[in-house]
Design a protein around this motif. Structure first.
Motif, PDB file in Angstrom:
ATOM      1  N   ASP A  26      94.430 -77.573 -32.585  1.00 42.30           N
ATOM      2  CA  ASP A  26      93.903 -78.498 -31.476  1.00 42.30           C
ATOM      3  C   ASP A  26      92.288 -77.971 -31.713  1.00 42.30           C
ATOM      4  O   ASP A  26      91.275 -79.063 -31.535  1.00 42.30           O
ATOM      5  N   ALA A  27      91.719 -76.910 -31.971  1.00 48.48           N
ATOM      6  CA  ALA A  27      90.455 -76.416 -32.228  1.00 48.48           C
ATOM      7  C   ALA A  27      89.887 -77.032 -33.535  1.00 48.48           C
ATOM      8  O   ALA A  27      88.785 -77.455 -33.468  1.00 48.48           O
ATOM      9  N   LEU A  28      90.889 -77.256 -34.446  1.00 50.45           N
ATOM     10  CA  LEU A  28      90.504 -77.799 -35.791  1.00 50.45           C
ATOM     11  C   LEU A  28      90.052 -79.301 -35.634  1.00 50.45           C
ATOM     12  O   LEU A  28      89.017 -79.691 -36.132  1.00 50.45           O
ATOM     13  N   ARG A  29      90.832 -79.969 -34.736  1.00 54.49           N
ATOM     14  CA  ARG A  29      90.410 -81.500 -34.441  1.00 54.49           C
ATOM     15  C   ARG A  29      89.211 -81.543 -33.697  1.00 54.49           C
ATOM     16  O   ARG A  29      88.167 -82.444 -34.091  1.00 54.49           O
ATOM     17  N   ASP A  30      88.545 -80.723 -32.968  1.00 51.85           N
ATOM     18  CA  ASP A  30      87.405 -80.614 -32.379  1.00 51.85           C
ATOM     19  C   ASP A  30      86.329 -80.325 -33.287  1.00 51.85           C
ATOM     20  O   ASP A  30      85.243 -80.760 -32.902  1.00 51.85           O
ATOM     21  N   ALA A  31      86.696 -79.603 -34.173  1.00 50.27           N
ATOM     22  CA  ALA A  31      85.540 -79.012 -35.279  1.00 50.27           C
ATOM     23  C   ALA A  31      85.403 -80.244 -36.196  1.00 50.27           C
ATOM     24  O   ALA A  31      84.385 -79.886 -37.132  1.00 50.27           O
ATOM     25  N   VAL A  32      86.384 -81.017 -36.584  1.00 49.93           N
ATOM     26  CA  VAL A  32      86.136 -81.989 -37.583  1.00 49.93           C
ATOM     27  C   VAL A  32      85.063 -83.162 -37.375  1.00 49.93           C
ATOM     28  O   VAL A  32      85.080 -83.459 -36.232  1.00 49.93           O
ATOM     29  N   ARG A  33      84.213 -83.456 -38.004  1.00 49.13           N
ATOM     30  CA  ARG A  33      83.135 -84.395 -38.053  1.00 49.13           C
ATOM     31  C   ARG A  33      83.373 -85.347 -39.091  1.00 49.13           C
ATOM     32  O   ARG A  33      83.740 -85.080 -40.306  1.00 49.13           O
ATOM     33  N   PRO A  34      82.883 -86.576 -38.894  1.00 52.08           N
ATOM     34  CA  PRO A  34      83.135 -87.668 -40.252  1.00 52.08           C
ATOM     35  C   PRO A  34      81.761 -87.449 -41.094  1.00 52.08           C
ATOM     36  O   PRO A  34      80.793 -86.933 -40.680  1.00 52.08           O
ATOM     37  N   LEU A  35      82.021 -87.549 -42.198  1.00 53.68           N
ATOM     38  CA  LEU A  35      80.873 -87.757 -43.336  1.00 53.68           C
ATOM     39  C   LEU A  35      80.715 -89.077 -43.902  1.00 53.68           C
ATOM     40  O   LEU A  35      79.566 -89.432 -43.624  1.00 53.68           O
ATOM     41  N   THR A  36      81.702 -89.592 -44.542  1.00 51.16           N
ATOM     42  CA  THR A  36      81.797 -91.264 -44.906  1.00 51.16           C
ATOM     43  C   THR A  36      82.659 -91.851 -45.122  1.00 51.16           C
ATOM     44  O   THR A  36      83.615 -91.000 -45.940  1.00 51.16           O
ATOM     45  N   GLY A  37      83.172 -93.093 -44.728  1.00 50.67           N
ATOM     46  CA  GLY A  37      84.177 -93.512 -45.058  1.00 50.67           C
ATOM     47  C   GLY A  37      85.339 -92.749 -44.728  1.00 50.67           C
ATOM     48  O   GLY A  37      85.762 -92.414 -43.440  1.00 50.67           O
TER      49      GLY A  37
END
Length: 254
Positions: A70-81
């Motif tokens: 769950d913490a990983l999902r919160d830490a992910v950010r979009p970069l491109t595509g």
């Protein structure tokens, strides 16, 4: 789908640039995890040219009271595509505080397979305090990124010899060459290091600068030998993981 770690033995062979370049040419959704123990984000400062603020990353993930997945999902950010990322530490002093994170994080990254997402981990140079070396025993494939001149090959040999003596050993190690034939060929490097060359990336500083420090792409960038080698490398890495998984299934089959 797979979790793949890229690391280096010495110098600056282009681990971050190779990781970003492969991600941009990856045939499926992919997550870049910045785990370089030296601190500072090569993506935020390099590929994004300092135009995006640090929001969250590995440190916040490690300190989160949530389950690691769950913490990983919160830490992910979009970069491109179809490319996303988790930012690394902001300082090298933070890296040693992540030692307890690598095991649970490896399990959380493996769970991303259910969502159809692959993972490329930029582990930076080996041997630094806070290096995510525990991940090298847990992922699907570990690639040592190296150039092919003598100092680079000698440095890589030191680590490949240590890897063979370690227990447990690295999971499925191989080589990613930058600038094959400058001067040594893949065959020659394999003979010295006793590891297979999984992929080779063309040494093109002008094209690499697009991913390394947000330079304007040169003419015919998308069809350049550099980009073609990244596409070929992504395909070769995926094929290697698939083959090794099939071999493992055959080994355990009754």
């Amino acid at each position: 789908m797979a979790v793949i770690t890229l690391c280096s033995a010495a110098g600056a062979p282009g681990v971050t640039t190779s990781t970003v370049g492969l991600a941009m040419c990856w045939p499926r959704p992919v997550l870049i995890l910045e785990a370089d123990p030296r601190g500072s984000s090569g993506l935020l400062a390099g590929f994004l040219g300092g135009m995006r603020e640090y929001e969250t990353g590995l440190v916040e993930l490690a300190l989160s009271p949530l389950d690691t997945s769950d913490a990983l999902r919160d830490a992910v950010r979009p970069l491109t595509g179809d490319v996303s990322f988790v930012a690394g530490t902001r300082s090298h002093t933070q890296a040693t505080g992540l030692n307890d994170l690598w095991g649970p994080l490896a399990e959380a990254l493996a769970d991303l397979e259910k969502t159809g997402t692959d993972v490329l981990i930029d582990a930076g140079p080996l041997g630094f305090p806070g290096s995510p070396e525990p991940l090298l025993t847990l992922v699907d494939l570990t690639l040592i990124v190296t150039r092919t001149h003598l100092p680079a090959v000698v440095a890589a040999r030191s680590w490949t010899e240590a890897m063979r003596m370690s227990s447990p050993t690295w999971q499925q190690p191989g080589l990613l060459l930058v600038g094959e034939g400058q001067p040594y060929t893949a065959k020659e490097v394999t003979k010295v290091l006793d590891l297979p060359v999984v992929a080779s990336i063309t040494d093109d500083p002008d094209s690499a600068a697009v991913y390394h420090r947000a330079e304007t792409p040169p003419r015919k960038f998308t069809t350049s030998p550099f980009i073609r080698s990244l596409h070929a490398g992504a395909d070769a890495i995926g094929h290697m993981v698939t083959k090794r998984r099939e071999d493992l299934l055959r080994e355990v089959a009754p």
